[in-house]
Enzyme design. Structure first.
Site, PDB file in Angstrom:
ATOM      1  N   ASN A 139       4.220  -3.764  -8.122  1.00 14.02           N
ATOM      2  CA  ASN A 139       4.793  -4.690  -7.138  1.00 14.02           C
ATOM      3  C   ASN A 139       5.299  -5.983  -7.751  1.00 14.02           C
ATOM      4  O   ASN A 139       6.291  -6.539  -7.281  1.00 14.02           O
ATOM      5  CB  ASN A 139       3.753  -5.038  -6.074  1.00 14.02           C
ATOM      6  CG  ASN A 139       3.775  -4.117  -4.871  1.00 14.02           C
ATOM      7  OD1 ASN A 139       3.264  -4.467  -3.808  1.00 14.02           O
ATOM      8  ND2 ASN A 139       4.323  -2.938  -5.005  1.00 14.02           N
ATOM      9  N   GLY A 162       0.765  -1.241   0.000  1.00 15.56           N
ATOM     10  CA  GLY A 162       0.000   0.000   0.000  1.00 15.56           C
ATOM     11  C   GLY A 162       0.792   1.285   0.000  1.00 15.56           C
ATOM     12  O   GLY A 162       0.251   2.313   0.402  1.00 15.56           O
ATOM     13  N   GLY A 163       2.049   1.267  -0.397  1.00 16.27           N
ATOM     14  CA  GLY A 163       2.812   2.511  -0.416  1.00 16.27           C
ATOM     15  C   GLY A 163       2.337   3.468  -1.491  1.00 16.27           C
ATOM     16  O   GLY A 163       1.544   3.097  -2.367  1.00 16.27           O
ATOM     17  N   ARG A 193       7.839   6.220  -9.323  1.00 13.69           N
ATOM     18  CA  ARG A 193       6.921   6.104  -8.191  1.00 13.69           C
ATOM     19  C   ARG A 193       6.395   7.472  -7.752  1.00 13.69           C
ATOM     20  O   ARG A 193       5.239   7.588  -7.314  1.00 13.69           O
ATOM     21  CB  ARG A 193       7.611   5.389  -7.030  1.00 13.69           C
ATOM     22  CG  ARG A 193       7.820   3.900  -7.244  1.00 13.69           C
ATOM     23  CD  ARG A 193       6.510   3.128  -7.286  1.00 13.69           C
ATOM     24  NE  ARG A 193       5.773   3.204  -6.047  1.00 13.69           N
ATOM     25  CZ  ARG A 193       5.861   2.324  -5.052  1.00 13.69           C
ATOM     26  NH1 ARG A 193       6.659   1.267  -5.179  1.00 13.69           N
ATOM     27  NH2 ARG A 193       5.148   2.445  -3.959  1.00 13.69           N
ATOM     28  N   HIS A 204      11.742  -5.036   3.011  1.00 19.14           N
ATOM     29  CA  HIS A 204      10.305  -5.301   2.951  1.00 19.14           C
ATOM     30  C   HIS A 204       9.902  -5.977   1.641  1.00 19.14           C
ATOM     31  O   HIS A 204       8.901  -6.683   1.610  1.00 19.14           O
ATOM     32  CB  HIS A 204       9.572  -3.965   3.103  1.00 19.14           C
ATOM     33  CG  HIS A 204       8.118  -4.065   3.397  1.00 19.14           C
ATOM     34  ND1 HIS A 204       7.614  -4.755   4.478  1.00 19.14           N
ATOM     35  CD2 HIS A 204       7.033  -3.534   2.757  1.00 19.14           C
ATOM     36  CE1 HIS A 204       6.304  -4.653   4.489  1.00 19.14           C
ATOM     37  NE2 HIS A 204       5.917  -3.928   3.462  1.00 19.14           N
TER      38      HIS A 204
END
Length: 284
Positions: free
Chosen positions: A48, A39-40, A188, A264
């Protein structure tokens, strides 16, 4: 091997009252694998998992779903906590596509959604891979909010987010800083400051603030009956690995794999090992 591009895998379909965007590749008669992104800022299914898609599409009918409020899916205002809302939408999409049952791979926010599907719709889930899942871990040995979450809050809460804030956030996702290239930051950042993306993220965050109990999935994990593989990066600064052990202890059929020298995003930093481990888990 077919070449999978954004365009030739892009699909949309009804999911109850919503329209969800997703990418699909792989044999139509193969076992179905649903992959749910984190959810960034600027996140999406393609963002992703695009690099993982060729591997999984060899063995599975693979769907990379943009969860509600992300990518090119609708931007609704959830009427419940986000995990429950997104889980309902994903199951509705499966109904529309006539998929009775699937394996699920969820990372971070998507891990929370996948877990909620397993809790609320156990008949729809075969096996469940949760990569540093939101909602299932407790920061037993780390401060809260973690470094990664602080950077995420800084970016999302800024009236005019900067590229420097994006770089700072992305740097918390990985162990190897060389992966945070100027091109990645620019890509991004452009996605994250798009008005649609900002609105979707704000509505997602607001749903958790309004229904905070919904985020405490760790209290319910003892009810997950399917086989579960938990994966984690040892150097995760968003959801530290110490939080994995509550889920590992509570879920009846759970196992844990920790990747060294990973943050992560283990699907990026340990792609080959992660893909091999995941495929072996889903196929046995």
């Amino acid at each position: 091997m077919p070449i999978h591009t954004y365009e030739n895998t892009s699909r949309t379909a009804a999911a109850g009252p919503l329209t969800l965007h997703y990418h699909e590749a792989g044999p139509a008669d193969a076992p179905v694998l649903v992959m749910l992104h984190g959810g960034g800022p600027g996140a999406s299914g393609w963002g992703n998992f695009a690099d993982n898609l060729p591997h999984f599409a060899e063995r599975f009918r693979t769907l990379l779903i943009d969860q509600p409020g992300y990518g090119r899916s609708d931007l609704p205002e959830p009427d419940r906590d986000y995990f429950s809302y997104s889980a309902h939408a994903v199951v509705a999409l499966m109904d529309e596509l006539r998929i009775p049952r699937a394996h699920f791979l969820g990372t971070s926010l998507g891990g929370g959604t996948a877990a909620r599907i397993a809790l609320g719709h156990p008949d729809r889930v075969g096996r469940l891979l949760l990569n540093a899942p939101a909602g299932l871990s407790l920061n037993l040995f780390s401060a809260a909010p973690t470094e990664g979450l602080r950077r995420l809050i800084e970016f999302g809460g800024s009236p005019e987010p900067t590229r420097e804030q994006m770089r700072a956030f992305l740097s918390t996702l990985v162990h190897d800083p060389s992966l945070v290239t100027d091109a990645l930051v620019e890509e991004r950042y452009a996605e994250a400051v798009d008005p649609r993306a900002r609105l979707g993220s704000a509505r997602m965050a607001a749903s958790f603030a309004k229904w905070p109990e919904g985020s405490l999935l760790w209290r319910e994990t003892h009810r997950i009956g399917c086989p579960v593989l938990l994966t984690w990066g040892r150097e995760d600064r968003v959801t530290p690995v110490g939080g994995a052990f509550v889920a590992l202890k509570a879920i009846p059929d759970a196992r844990l794999h920790v990747f060294p020298r990973c943050g992560h995003l283990v699907q990026a930093e340990a792609a080959e090992d992660f893909q091999r481990l995941a495929a072996d888990f889903f196929l046995h």
